[in-house]
Design an enzyme around this catalytic site. Sequence first.
Site, PDB file in Angstrom:
ATOM      1  N   LYS A  28       0.824  -1.209   0.000  1.00 44.06           N
ATOM      2  CA  LYS A  28       0.000   0.000   0.000  1.00 44.06           C
ATOM      3  C   LYS A  28       0.861   1.263   0.000  1.00 44.06           C
ATOM      4  O   LYS A  28       0.651   2.175  -0.791  1.00 44.06           O
ATOM      5  CB  LYS A  28      -0.910  -0.029   1.236  1.00 44.06           C
ATOM      6  CG  LYS A  28      -1.994   1.038   1.231  1.00 44.06           C
ATOM      7  CD  LYS A  28      -2.713   1.127   2.583  1.00 44.06           C
ATOM      8  CE  LYS A  28      -3.514  -0.102   2.913  1.00 44.06           C
ATOM      9  NZ  LYS A  28      -4.855  -0.103   2.309  1.00 44.06           N
ATOM     10  N   ARG A  98      -3.180   2.919   8.701  1.00 46.02           N
ATOM     11  CA  ARG A  98      -3.432   1.600   8.118  1.00 46.02           C
ATOM     12  C   ARG A  98      -2.156   0.765   8.130  1.00 46.02           C
ATOM     13  O   ARG A  98      -1.065   1.285   7.971  1.00 46.02           O
ATOM     14  CB  ARG A  98      -3.882   1.720   6.659  1.00 46.02           C
ATOM     15  CG  ARG A  98      -5.259   2.308   6.451  1.00 46.02           C
ATOM     16  CD  ARG A  98      -5.587   2.250   4.962  1.00 46.02           C
ATOM     17  NE  ARG A  98      -6.966   2.626   4.692  1.00 46.02           N
ATOM     18  CZ  ARG A  98      -7.351   3.854   4.364  1.00 46.02           C
ATOM     19  NH1 ARG A  98      -6.468   4.837   4.270  1.00 46.02           N
ATOM     20  NH2 ARG A  98      -8.626   4.091   4.127  1.00 46.02           N
ATOM     21  N   GLY A 107      -6.449 -10.330   8.311  1.00 47.28           N
ATOM     22  CA  GLY A 107      -6.171 -10.994   9.580  1.00 47.28           C
ATOM     23  C   GLY A 107      -5.338 -10.116  10.474  1.00 47.28           C
ATOM     24  O   GLY A 107      -5.192 -10.365  11.655  1.00 47.28           O
ATOM     25  N   MET A 109      -4.426  -6.177  11.972  1.00 47.12           N
ATOM     26  CA  MET A 109      -5.074  -4.910  12.257  1.00 47.12           C
ATOM     27  C   MET A 109      -5.140  -4.140  10.964  1.00 47.12           C
ATOM     28  O   MET A 109      -4.186  -4.082  10.214  1.00 47.12           O
ATOM     29  CB  MET A 109      -4.198  -4.149  13.266  1.00 47.12           C
ATOM     30  CG  MET A 109      -4.691  -2.773  13.606  1.00 47.12           C
ATOM     31  SD  MET A 109      -4.207  -1.552  12.369  1.00 47.12           S
ATOM     32  CE  MET A 109      -4.471  -0.054  13.257  1.00 47.12           C
ATOM     33  N   ARG A 342      -4.096  -1.058  -7.109  1.00 48.95           N
ATOM     34  CA  ARG A 342      -3.356  -2.326  -7.073  1.00 48.95           C
ATOM     35  C   ARG A 342      -3.704  -3.103  -8.324  1.00 48.95           C
ATOM     36  O   ARG A 342      -4.709  -2.804  -8.989  1.00 48.95           O
ATOM     37  CB  ARG A 342      -3.732  -3.129  -5.824  1.00 48.95           C
ATOM     38  CG  ARG A 342      -5.208  -3.434  -5.729  1.00 48.95           C
ATOM     39  CD  ARG A 342      -5.550  -4.101  -4.396  1.00 48.95           C
ATOM     40  NE  ARG A 342      -7.006  -4.127  -4.231  1.00 48.95           N
ATOM     41  CZ  ARG A 342      -7.622  -4.371  -3.072  1.00 48.95           C
ATOM     42  NH1 ARG A 342      -6.925  -4.612  -1.987  1.00 48.95           N
ATOM     43  NH2 ARG A 342      -8.927  -4.389  -3.005  1.00 48.95           N
ATOM     44  N   HIS A 460      -8.219 -43.624  -7.370  1.00 46.04           N
ATOM     45  CA  HIS A 460      -8.644 -44.011  -8.716  1.00 46.04           C
ATOM     46  C   HIS A 460      -9.541 -42.944  -9.333  1.00 46.04           C
ATOM     47  O   HIS A 460      -9.334 -42.500 -10.465  1.00 46.04           O
ATOM     48  CB  HIS A 460      -9.359 -45.365  -8.641  1.00 46.04           C
ATOM     49  CG  HIS A 460      -9.825 -45.855  -9.973  1.00 46.04           C
ATOM     50  ND1 HIS A 460     -11.093 -45.634 -10.445  1.00 46.04           N
ATOM     51  CD2 HIS A 460      -9.167 -46.531 -10.937  1.00 46.04           C
ATOM     52  CE1 HIS A 460     -11.212 -46.172 -11.643  1.00 46.04           C
ATOM     53  NE2 HIS A 460     -10.050 -46.728 -11.965  1.00 46.04           N
ATOM     54  N   SER A 776      11.434 -43.102 -16.247  1.00 46.94           N
ATOM     55  CA  SER A 776      10.278 -42.243 -16.021  1.00 46.94           C
ATOM     56  C   SER A 776       9.895 -42.370 -14.551  1.00 46.94           C
ATOM     57  O   SER A 776       9.587 -43.458 -14.079  1.00 46.94           O
ATOM     58  CB  SER A 776       9.116 -42.668 -16.921  1.00 46.94           C
ATOM     59  OG  SER A 776       8.002 -41.843 -16.681  1.00 46.94           O
ATOM     60  N   CYS A 843       6.009 -39.201 -14.889  1.00 44.49           N
ATOM     61  CA  CYS A 843       4.660 -39.469 -15.382  1.00 44.49           C
ATOM     62  C   CYS A 843       3.687 -39.645 -14.234  1.00 44.49           C
ATOM     63  O   CYS A 843       2.576 -40.096 -14.426  1.00 44.49           O
ATOM     64  CB  CYS A 843       4.647 -40.676 -16.298  1.00 44.49           C
ATOM     65  SG  CYS A 843       5.102 -42.206 -15.473  1.00 44.49           S
ATOM     66  N   TYR A 863      11.398 -34.307 -19.723  1.00 44.35           N
ATOM     67  CA  TYR A 863       9.985 -33.980 -19.945  1.00 44.35           C
ATOM     68  C   TYR A 863       9.170 -34.245 -18.692  1.00 44.35           C
ATOM     69  O   TYR A 863       9.595 -34.990 -17.810  1.00 44.35           O
ATOM     70  CB  TYR A 863       9.410 -34.770 -21.131  1.00 44.35           C
ATOM     71  CG  TYR A 863       9.329 -36.255 -20.896  1.00 44.35           C
ATOM     72  CD1 TYR A 863       8.212 -36.814 -20.257  1.00 44.35           C
ATOM     73  CD2 TYR A 863      10.351 -37.107 -21.290  1.00 44.35           C
ATOM     74  CE1 TYR A 863       8.133 -38.178 -20.031  1.00 44.35           C
ATOM     75  CE2 TYR A 863      10.279 -38.468 -21.079  1.00 44.35           C
ATOM     76  CZ  TYR A 863       9.176 -38.993 -20.440  1.00 44.35           C
ATOM     77  OH  TYR A 863       9.088 -40.335 -20.198  1.00 44.35           O
TER      78      TYR A 863
END
Lengths: 886, 886
Positions: A28, A98, A107, A109, A342, A460, A776, A843, A863
């Site tokens: 801010k 602020r 969360g 002040m 922002r 599954h 793999s 994989c 990969y």
Amino acid sequence: MATQHVYFFGGKKDTEGSADMKELLGGKGANLAEMSKIGVPVPPGFTISTEVCRQFYENKKQYPKGLKEQVEVAVERLEKKMGKKLGDPKDPLLVSVRSGAAVSMPGMMDTVLNLGLNDEAVAGLTAGSGNARFAWDAYRRFINMFGNVVKGIGHEHFEEAMGKIKKKKGVEEDVDLDADDLKEVVTQYKAVFKKHAKMDFPQKPIEQLWAAIDAVFGSWNNPRANSYRKMNNMKGLIGTAVNVQSMVFGNLGDDSGTGVCFSRDPSTGENIFYGEYLMNAQGEDVVAGIRTPKPLKTLSKQNPKVYKQLVEVKERLEAQYGDMQDMEFTIERGTLYILQTRNGKRTGVAAVKIVVDLVAEGKINKEDAVRRVTPELLDQVFHPMIDPRAKKGVKALARGLNASPGAACGQIVFTAEDAEAWKADGKKVILVRRETSPDDIGGMYASEGILTSTGGMTSHAAVVGRGMGLPCVVGCKDARISGKTVMIGNKKFKEGDFITLDGTTGDVFTGELNLVQPKVKGELNTFLSWCDEIRLAGKRANVSQKGMLVRANADKPSDAKRAREFGAEGIGLCRTEHMFFEERLPMFQEMIVAEDEETRRKALKKLLPYQKRDFKGLFKAMSGFPVTIRLLDPPLHEFVPHTAKDIKRLSEQTGVPTKALKQKIESLQELNPMLGHRGCRLAITYPEIYEMQVEAIITAACEAQKAGVKVFPEIMIPLVGSVGELKPLRAMVERVAAEIIAAKKVKLKYTIGTMIEVPRAALIADKIAEDADFFSFGTNDLTQMGMGFSRDDVGSFIPQYVEEGIYENDPFQVLDQEGIGQLVEMGTIKGRTTKPELKVGICGEHGGEPASVDFCYRTGLNYVSCSPFRVPIARLAAAHSVLKNR
Amino acid sequence: MATQHVYFFGGKKDTEGSADMKELLGGKGANLAEMSKIGVPVPPGFTISTEVCRQFYENKKQYPKGLKEQVEVAVERLEKKMGKKLGDPKDPLLVSVRSGAAVSMPGMMDTVLNLGLNDEAVAGLTAGSGNARFAWDAYRRFINMFGNVVKGIGHEHFEEAMGKIKKKKGVEEDVDLDADDLKEVVTQYKAVFKKHAKMDFPQKPIEQLWAAIDAVFGSWNNPRANSYRKMNNMKGLIGTAVNVQSMVFGNLGDDSGTGVCFSRDPSTGENIFYGEYLMNAQGEDVVAGIRTPKPLKTLSKQNPKVYKQLVEVKERLEAQYGDMQDMEFTIERGTLYILQTRNGKRTGVAAVKIVVDLVAEGKINKEDAVRRVTPELLDQVFHPMIDPRAKKGVKALARGLNASPGAACGQIVFTAEDAEAWKADGKKVILVRRETSPDDIGGMYASEGILTSTGGMTSHAAVVGRGMGLPCVVGCKDARISGKTVMIGNKKFKEGDFITLDGTTGDVFTGELNLVQPKVKGELNTFLSWCDEIRLAGKRANVSQKGMLVRANADKPSDAKRAREFGAEGIGLCRTEHMFFEERLPMFQEMIVAEDEETRRKALKKLLPYQKRDFKGLFKAMSGFPVTIRLLDPPLHEFVPHTAKDIKRLSEQTGVPTKALKQKIESLQELNPMLGHRGCRLAITYPEIYEMQVEAIITAACEAQKAGVKVFPEIMIPLVGSVGELKPLRAMVERVAAEIIAAKKVKLKYTIGTMIEVPRAALIADKIAEDADFFSFGTNDLTQMGMGFSRDDVGSFIPQYVEEGIYENDPFQVLDQEGIGQLVEMGTIKGRTTKPELKVGICGEHGGEPASVDFCYRTGLNYVSCSPFRVPIARLAAAHSVLKNR
């Protein structure tokens, strides 16, 4: 020179901070400074740095030397700039206080407004504004906020006092109280304050200011803020800054107002100026929804001068930040002030469109564009969502694991057979089960979505759901199935009742909520092509290949085709066991229950043409790209019948008596099937299974090649834990392949590799590599064995583990880099010690998860392979890795 | 100078080899040379070295240069020494040709006798021996052996020819044929030879000799020999030697004879000269059992001179080899020849007695003594065995895994309840089950032995059996249980039928075989004290502690007491879950099915006094030594009832309706319990369980200490995979302990450590060590997870794996040093990086297995812990490690 703790902002010349000082001034504060600096009208003020917060905690809550003096100087400078003085009984300066860390953090002040008011200054404010009611209202709000934030006095105490007065006056709403009433409110509020704070409400503005500053710094380490940081994995923040800013008011009459606006449409990304405002109102009135705000374009008629000014500010800020801005503004008696700017939150579709447009407008370059879009945002583009309007005010019944993204609604069915039958009747169904098994595949295809009460992110249902792009919520403990009814949360559903699933969040809703399909335009392909450009140029120290490729896990030609459309550069995992269901299942069962090799071979021969056809289709769909086919992996008992009816059917088919069949089926049961007779262990016992599969693969490859398809078959042997397993199986593959290739009279290149999924394989990867052309990493199993977690059973404790921070993430969702990552790294390094050019991929389900993709990139993998729907996400994530790691 | 390939032996002066040349001359050759050298009467001959064999195979079956000449020179030298010539028609030299590698190896070509005989020399032999029948018999035997060994002609072909002649002559036995008949046999044998070998029987002795040498070297790589070496894990042998030795005959009349003898009693180890002989006989006659040999002491009367000579030889050889000798001798016309000597095979009891006596006699030192006794031999001392005489000619019905050593016989029962009931009736029972579970503990205690049809070396039955010293055969596939009958092999048994188990070999016999209990005398303690002396002096580079300690896994005070008697230096693993059965089970079940923490705590409170009493007993039994107590490890569903009756009972006890109980029990089921909700994961969910256990341990320790017991409690947290698990649990233990210690007003030292059994824990051991005072490797689970084997399910493929050499050993029996060993090493090294003095032990089943003990020693572990009965074995194995590795 003393360290600078306080940074003034207000006008081009007087401003000491800038946007790039977020670490020191908080988000801010840095933005307020930046805006001031470039001439955007911002109410002047000053920021106390985050560094002060850090020192405050390091030095037993003592402020660093010189802070007091610097704040006093800044206050004086502000008074001078504003031409007003704090507490001035004639025309007082009011300020807001602020908090503001480098990253926005609810969360903590938050805000104290109207600071500087006291019993004398309230008169000055009355005079200055010409509005006694406004002044007393501001004062009572200040006492409430200050009491709450600084002294922790609950709002209810103030509300109680207010309620009594309203009752006395016989009015319903606060707005019905007049100036005198509010004066009485102030008296009562001060009494409340005194009662709870055990002190009089402070009348000296400078005391008020220091108390508010103390409160902001003190709130940095309160439990709520700490747990928020922990939950959101926010590390490396040194503290919060404190912003002290002169107040402006949008509720001083009809020439005042307040609003919020976005520089582009946050839903679609279109380049239109979008926002809402209210005249004679405070910021909270726009948000609270008591009055209906007006669309921004009305302002262009109501106050063209201010509107024009606002458009200019928007243009300037967007140019400055190179991104879509979310701004808050206030008009005080015809003068525009910007209170905050922002980067605006946006949908996935908007995110892509905005960056592509910004590149076209020359405001950012392609790398910035790619950097800007998060994988989570991109993922939204590919899945239907619940219409945000439909969701408003509707509470979810329960929340499970968000196993496969997208939303779905339909009628509840409880069996795969019902799903298929209802689908055939033209109904949309949601399959609700404790868990799914390979038997359910047909029913899963017939469903709009899946809800299971057990199982984790690689159960599954989750794996198959992601593979199909089917919305899926799993491990939903609050869905308790009993026969053909299910309690979801506190509501009972029977077959045919409608529910709606959100696989992206894990929420389950009652009834049919309206779904919307994001509209993807040409910008997506442009964007993904930039990702690929960056991705394929990535240079790494530990591997000669430029960039990391993205393949897909696909078992059927249709999946392969879709994967290719999503940009897959090959198939990294074809699970052949998925080919043994439906009409092929009886033949496979015949093989399983066979008493001798000959009968087994006969049954396998029947399966051969099916397998061959599947593989040919895969090669065709992936022509020009490698196709990795994994030989049979799951234990045989996953395929045998369990009901008396099915056993009888199999008995009739095979001629084996039911009693013998039951014994055989029982003998296949295992206490821990995940660690049992599966993968290559099956092939050591029954080599003929793999022989048939290799015959099917190589024959299909030869025939496809003859038909002009460019084939690159990669045969993958699963669950290898020792050289003793791999060596004879490799020899078998080579022997079978050589025979077919000779008979077909073709030249065919193919490779033989192995999964690294048993921890031991990673430990001895140098030896394994002698017989493997590629590795793999099967990180699902590697995670199961390496961490000792059964993916089917972790539902009973992993949610608690993640909640308590024992593990940061569900390790089946996000690769455990600290532990399992060591095995991946070890396997890669040891494997390449033996074969420097060894091709290494992944994989497991982690192949499409951004943090895991980044790990794979850093580890030097060639990969990643993931479900087709995750391919674009992986392409983006891999591009991010290149940008992050170069 | 050319390489020496041929080594002559014959008399003190002419002998070129010695006993320490086993690698080069093979065991037999080296011993023949040694005996010759020290003046023992050995028929002269020569040895062709193993090095020739190696070169033969390296050079495509070509002999090295110079071999031919060296053999010719040796033959000439032998002829000269003997005063006879090969093939001499008047008085021919006959030789034997035998193989002989460094290690004795059945499966290779063995022996050709009487080489040198041909159609002419047979006349010379007749003349020399004065016995035509003897000469022709020798010739026909030679043709048969040569044909079989050199040309691979089956014995049946020769027997067929012999049979025809016996039939023609109308006689039954070979001995009834006279010289002329045997001449006819020779003619027929030569015809058989020609038919199958496609050549005439070679008449030139030198040709015969080379053919025999070729055959010996050729047999080194035949499949039988290869598979024998593989099966017996014989590595590093370079080849076989060939021994060519002049023949002597024990069948030349009543002044000739042959026999075998042992320098001490191989059954008891007593220092008495022990053996058997036959006059006018050949070696094979003693073995064949057609004539009954006479005890050796008869020879002292029959031929005192030869007997005295034999005693002298025995003394000399025993002194030379420093060990009990197994000798073969022949008396040729009153002259004694020693044909072979080797260290004699012996029972465990004999092995210990012999080495202790030899040390007392000054023949060897203590280190030699310790080195001589193998762990397998020592193990025999502690278990009843089947009387070898009872076993003669009896075939086992089936063979399972030899899970817990010793023999047992009794009546078959099929349930743990029956076992207890029958035992109460004074019957001896063998419990036969598919597998055992913790529910069966009572029945197991009541049984003489256990037979299971499934499960591996670390299955429940195996682990518990070893812990109890209860003979146990597991995973016996050929025992098929159906109701209250079992088919073992081809024989059906019902309840009450007798069987005998040999847990040392895995064999199962029908009926009651006689058992013998080895008699252990004072020698055992002497021997084990030498082991300890050596063990505790062992210096290692990687750990400051001298020697490696041996602890026991014991769950009850009685086990702990026994372990201490066996020499345990503490308890390495007390499995507290074994304390939740019998009368305590209902309370534990009450805890499990409790719906809230309060009810759980109430149930746990009832268990507390029981646990406290157990721990107090353990501390007392192990006063002065550390006691490591593992907090609850198995998943809760192992404790819940499964039958309707038991569920009803629990419902009545707890007041929870049966339906709710069934649901609870079902919800505890897991697909892969080994990877499920167990170990410290339970304590994360239900901290109150561990809190109760810690309270019991610390209270017991405080009270025991007050009573004068020296307590060293070590609290062990199982299944830790992350710092996030260990840290809060350690804090909990410290908190609970501190409260009790403060309340009891004592000073108590205790430590908190963890099992390293999840592979991830080994990978991050450096971090784990920050919160652990000690590590104990749980190599059972580490093997399960690291190799991906469920110890309950491997029975379906591990036997094949071991048979095919995929793994050398069942990894649950012998630690997989190549793979899992890396995790143990990694865990140890990483742990000590954080804490250089970190105490590290092992408490898996491998802690009592000699090769694994050696690995632990080399890896720098502080102690191994094993079942009480294995403690002496581990003490010996650890001493061996010191000798081997210094």
